[in-house]
Design a protein around this motif. Structure first.
Motif, PDB file in Angstrom:
ATOM      1  N   ALA A   1      61.738  47.802   1.503  1.00  0.00           N
ATOM      2  CA  ALA A   1      61.221  46.493   1.899  1.00  0.00           C
ATOM      3  C   ALA A   1      61.156  45.584   0.684  1.00  0.00           C
ATOM      4  O   ALA A   1      60.828  46.024  -0.417  1.00  0.00           O
ATOM      5  CB  ALA A   1      59.837  46.648   2.516  1.00  0.00           C
TER       6      ALA A   1
ATOM      7  N   TRP B   1      69.155  48.040   2.272  1.00  0.00           N
ATOM      8  CA  TRP B   1      69.577  49.307   2.853  1.00  0.00           C
ATOM      9  C   TRP B   1      70.637  49.914   1.940  1.00  0.00           C
ATOM     10  O   TRP B   1      71.636  49.271   1.633  1.00  0.00           O
ATOM     11  CB  TRP B   1      70.181  49.095   4.235  1.00  0.00           C
ATOM     12  CG  TRP B   1      69.204  48.700   5.276  1.00  0.00           C
ATOM     13  CD1 TRP B   1      68.752  47.444   5.539  1.00  0.00           C
ATOM     14  CD2 TRP B   1      68.539  49.560   6.200  1.00  0.00           C
ATOM     15  NE1 TRP B   1      67.856  47.472   6.577  1.00  0.00           N
ATOM     16  CE2 TRP B   1      67.705  48.756   7.002  1.00  0.00           C
ATOM     17  CE3 TRP B   1      68.573  50.930   6.425  1.00  0.00           C
ATOM     18  CZ2 TRP B   1      66.911  49.281   8.017  1.00  0.00           C
ATOM     19  CZ3 TRP B   1      67.788  51.453   7.443  1.00  0.00           C
ATOM     20  CH2 TRP B   1      66.967  50.630   8.225  1.00  0.00           C
TER      21      TRP B   1
ATOM     22  N   VAL C   1      64.640  54.791  10.033  1.00  0.00           N
ATOM     23  CA  VAL C   1      65.703  55.194   9.112  1.00  0.00           C
ATOM     24  C   VAL C   1      66.340  56.498   9.588  1.00  0.00           C
ATOM     25  O   VAL C   1      67.573  56.647   9.572  1.00  0.00           O
ATOM     26  CB  VAL C   1      65.171  55.294   7.666  1.00  0.00           C
ATOM     27  CG1 VAL C   1      66.227  55.847   6.730  1.00  0.00           C
ATOM     28  CG2 VAL C   1      64.693  53.923   7.177  1.00  0.00           C
TER      29      VAL C   1
ATOM     30  N   LEU D   1      53.081  50.868   7.649  1.00  0.00           N
ATOM     31  CA  LEU D   1      54.341  50.911   8.399  1.00  0.00           C
ATOM     32  C   LEU D   1      55.242  52.079   8.023  1.00  0.00           C
ATOM     33  O   LEU D   1      56.265  52.302   8.661  1.00  0.00           O
ATOM     34  CB  LEU D   1      55.109  49.605   8.186  1.00  0.00           C
ATOM     35  CG  LEU D   1      54.478  48.349   8.765  1.00  0.00           C
ATOM     36  CD1 LEU D   1      55.296  47.127   8.381  1.00  0.00           C
ATOM     37  CD2 LEU D   1      54.334  48.467  10.273  1.00  0.00           C
ATOM     38  N   ARG D   2      54.886  52.835   7.004  1.00  0.00           N
ATOM     39  CA  ARG D   2      55.767  53.862   6.451  1.00  0.00           C
ATOM     40  C   ARG D   2      56.285  54.848   7.505  1.00  0.00           C
ATOM     41  O   ARG D   2      57.478  55.147   7.546  1.00  0.00           O
ATOM     42  CB  ARG D   2      55.061  54.612   5.325  1.00  0.00           C
ATOM     43  CG  ARG D   2      55.993  55.560   4.592  1.00  0.00           C
ATOM     44  CD  ARG D   2      55.363  56.020   3.279  1.00  0.00           C
ATOM     45  NE  ARG D   2      56.218  56.924   2.574  1.00  0.00           N
ATOM     46  CZ  ARG D   2      57.226  56.560   1.789  1.00  0.00           C
ATOM     47  NH1 ARG D   2      57.499  55.290   1.610  1.00  0.00           N
ATOM     48  NH2 ARG D   2      57.962  57.466   1.174  1.00  0.00           N
TER      49      ARG D   2
ATOM     50  N   HIS E   1      65.767  52.777   2.895  1.00  0.00           N
ATOM     51  CA  HIS E   1      65.295  51.440   3.248  1.00  0.00           C
ATOM     52  C   HIS E   1      64.241  51.033   2.235  1.00  0.00           C
ATOM     53  O   HIS E   1      63.311  51.789   1.961  1.00  0.00           O
ATOM     54  CB  HIS E   1      64.679  51.469   4.657  1.00  0.00           C
ATOM     55  CG  HIS E   1      64.024  50.189   5.045  1.00  0.00           C
ATOM     56  ND1 HIS E   1      62.717  49.898   4.720  1.00  0.00           N
ATOM     57  CD2 HIS E   1      64.497  49.124   5.718  1.00  0.00           C
ATOM     58  CE1 HIS E   1      62.415  48.707   5.188  1.00  0.00           C
ATOM     59  NE2 HIS E   1      63.480  48.212   5.801  1.00  0.00           N
TER      60      HIS E   1
ATOM     61  N   SER F   1      56.620  54.514  10.801  1.00  0.00           N
ATOM     62  CA  SER F   1      57.564  53.902  11.734  1.00  0.00           C
ATOM     63  C   SER F   1      58.880  53.555  11.035  1.00  0.00           C
ATOM     64  O   SER F   1      59.953  53.666  11.629  1.00  0.00           O
ATOM     65  CB  SER F   1      56.962  52.676  12.413  1.00  0.00           C
ATOM     66  OG  SER F   1      56.647  51.687  11.473  1.00  0.00           O
ATOM     67  N   VAL F   2      58.807  53.160   9.763  1.00  0.00           N
ATOM     68  CA  VAL F   2      60.034  52.882   9.012  1.00  0.00           C
ATOM     69  C   VAL F   2      60.825  54.172   8.822  1.00  0.00           C
ATOM     70  O   VAL F   2      62.047  54.187   8.999  1.00  0.00           O
ATOM     71  CB  VAL F   2      59.714  52.199   7.659  1.00  0.00           C
ATOM     72  CG1 VAL F   2      60.959  52.122   6.789  1.00  0.00           C
ATOM     73  CG2 VAL F   2      59.132  50.809   7.891  1.00  0.00           C
TER      74      VAL F   2
ATOM     75  N   GLN G   1      53.064  48.013   3.777  1.00  0.00           N
ATOM     76  CA  GLN G   1      54.128  49.009   3.687  1.00  0.00           C
ATOM     77  C   GLN G   1      53.606  50.415   3.956  1.00  0.00           C
ATOM     78  O   GLN G   1      54.261  51.211   4.620  1.00  0.00           O
ATOM     79  CB  GLN G   1      54.810  48.944   2.316  1.00  0.00           C
ATOM     80  CG  GLN G   1      55.517  47.633   2.061  1.00  0.00           C
ATOM     81  CD  GLN G   1      56.506  47.282   3.152  1.00  0.00           C
ATOM     82  OE1 GLN G   1      57.267  48.122   3.603  1.00  0.00           O
ATOM     83  NE2 GLN G   1      56.486  46.034   3.584  1.00  0.00           N
TER      84      GLN G   1
ATOM     85  N   GLU H   1      64.824  43.071   3.266  1.00  0.00           N
ATOM     86  CA  GLU H   1      64.983  44.495   2.956  1.00  0.00           C
ATOM     87  C   GLU H   1      66.334  44.785   2.334  1.00  0.00           C
ATOM     88  O   GLU H   1      67.258  43.995   2.439  1.00  0.00           O
ATOM     89  CB  GLU H   1      64.814  45.321   4.230  1.00  0.00           C
ATOM     90  CG  GLU H   1      65.808  44.938   5.304  1.00  0.00           C
ATOM     91  CD  GLU H   1      65.376  45.287   6.705  1.00  0.00           C
ATOM     92  OE1 GLU H   1      64.287  45.847   6.889  1.00  0.00           O
ATOM     93  OE2 GLU H   1      66.145  44.988   7.630  1.00  0.00           O
TER      94      GLU H   1
END
Length: 158
Positions: free
Chosen positions: A118, A94, A137, A129-130, A116, A132-133, A126, A92
């Motif tokens: 990936a 950042w 963040v 998971l968006r 963030h 939770s990401v 992705q 990833e």
């Protein structure tokens, strides 16, 4: 290509902008607040294009970061106003943008935006998971905002 996820937040702190800038933008060899060491390439002044390595914990005198340590770069530098860094990890990237504005006598408004992105995983993964990401963040931004005063208070006087 997966879409980056960005979160941001703003806080006012009771310190002048110059002091806040020194606390947040100048990469000291060790940050006791975050328990992170920075090794900056070269001996010149910090600015756009400055590269650095970021490692958890305190490096001993003369100790070099281990191979594979996160690599960073200052990608935007406007002294006392704005700094943006990009930190590359294997899976990833950042990007952190810090903006400073005056907020009255002796106070500074700090806005932090973290993105963030990936670098692994497919589009479907992705997308799943968006949420939770985004939460991760936002927690990162909130945690950084919560530590603002500690960063300023750890600066030596002067």
């Amino acid at each position: 290509m997966p879409q980056p996820v960005t979160a941001s937040g703003t806080r006012e702190v009771p310190y002048d902008r110059g002091r806040v800038w020194k606390a947040l933008a100048v990469l000291a060899p060790y940050c006791a607040v975050c328990d992170v060491s920075y090794v900056v390439d070269g001996a010149g002044a910090l600015g756009r294009g400055t590269r650095f390595v970021c490692v958890p914990g305190r490096l001993a005198d003369g100790e070099e970061p281990k191979a594979g340590a996160p690599q960073g770069e200052i990608v935007e530098w406007e002294p006392r106003r704005r700094v943006t860094t990009r930190l590359e990890l294997t899976p990833e990237t950042w990007t952190t943008r810090i903006e400073l504005d005056d907020a009255g006598a002796g106070a500074t408004r700090v806005t932090i935006a973290v993105t963030h992105e990936a670098r692994t995983g497919g589009r479907l993964v992705q997308r799943l998971l968006r949420r939770s990401v985004l939460q991760m963040v936002q927690r990162t931004v909130d945690g950084e905002l919560d530590k603002l005063s500690q960063h300023v208070e750890h600066l030596p006087e002067g």
